[in-house]
Design an enzyme around this catalytic site. Structure first.
Site: not given
Ligand SMILES: NC(=O)c1ccc[n+]([C@@H]2O[C@H](COP(=O)([O-])OP(=O)(O)OC[C@H]3O[C@@H](n4cnc5c(N)ncnc54)[C@H](O)[C@@H]3O)[C@@H](O)[C@H]2O)c1
Length: 274
Positions: A175, A179
């Protein structure tokens, strides 16, 4: 998981005073079916942007589109079911959105997955999956958007990195590496495409309350209490707190910001104590 973007904040955004320049902009959001992606869709809809929403989860995307249409009846929403790791499907989705709306102004390159596995147990399959979604998918979407934006001579791309693309954490080798790659890809695109009128930045969130974090807590891979205590502002982030950062970075208010990863983590990465 519900987003807590307050009615009050939504009403102020809907007045279109702060981010007036985003009205009518065509905003392409990947991973828009839930979490941060859906929160960004709501925030941009409140600013009267036109939305192109992509997700691989068809039913999640259906629910997201229905909820957006109920909340913003005038919103123009185009939905694409596709995985970001499928380069041909990504190109088709961008082509369909361009045909529907005539342009692509903003890409919120958000789809991503967690990969929280001790490194000695991390398989090649785990590693490749994290790289495929978090790096290859971000690249395919940025390149597809960049082709239209360079023809237009304008555009904004926001790639979703993480604070864990900038600081390290144990048991997250794939991860963190993925990133960090997003943060570097962001810099390369920013310096290469700046002269084409395209600004590229990354957003680097800390812990945000979404299904991604929920799943890790349920799997016993994350301790919410410890995490909250470790965060200087004493709580996790809300999806709308990342969405409003995206509004700012996509807007004319951020017109000289290019090539950066902007951190929103409640102070987590500033804090070096345990
Ligand atoms: N939630 C956190 O704490 C956090 C922290 C840092 C970064 N992020 C990043 O933010 C972004 C969104 O995270 P989130 O927490 O909303 O996640 P989440 O799991 O709630 O939502 C992710 C969405 O992306 C979709 N998805 C996953 N793989 C996919 C693919 N191959 N093609 C198309 N759609 C796909 C899923 O179906 C889902 O609807 C991610 O890149 C994650 O790494 C999240």
């Amino acid at each position: 998981m519900t987003d807590s973007l307050s009615a009050d904040m939504l009403a102020r955004l809907a007045q279109g005073k702060t981010f007036q320049d985003l009205a009518n902009k065509v905003v392409f959001i990947t991973g828009a079916g839930s979490g941060i992606g859906l929160a960004m869709a709501r925030a941009f809809a409140a600013c009267e942007a036109r939305l192109a929403l992509l997700d691989m989860d068809a039913s999640g995307l259906d629910r997201a589109v229905a909820s957006l249409r109920a909340e913003f009846p005038a919103a123009q929403v185009h939905a694409c079911v596709a995985g970001v790791t499928d380069e041909a499907a990504v190109n088709e989705a961008f082509s369909a959105v361009h045909a529907a709306f005539g342009r692509i102004d903003v890409l919120l390159n958000n789809a991503g997955i967690s990969m929280n596995v001790p490194t000695l147990s991390l398989t090649g399959e785990h590693w490749r999956k994290a790289m495929d979604v978090n790096v290859n998918g971000v690249f395919y979407c940025a390149q597809a958007a960049g082709r239209y934006m360079s023809e237009q001579g304008s555009g904004v791309i926001l790639n979703m990195s993480s604070m864990y693309g900038l600081v390290a954490a144990p048991e997250r080798a794939a991860y963190c590496t993925s990133k960090a790659a997003v943060a570097m890809l962001t810099k390369v695109l920013a310096i290469e495409w700046g002269k084409l009128g395209i600004r590229v930045n990354a957003i680097a969130p800390g812990y945000v309350k979404t299904a991604l974090v929920d799943d890790l807590v349920k799997a016993g891979r994350m301790d919410l209490d410890a995490l909250t205590k470790r965060t200087p502002i004493g709580r996790m982030g809300e999806p709308h707190e990342i969405a409003t950062l995206a509004l700012f970075l996509a807007s004319e208010h951020a017109s000289f910001i290019n090539g950066h990863a902007v951190v929103a983590d409640g102070g987590w990465s500033a804090y070096s104590y345990i």
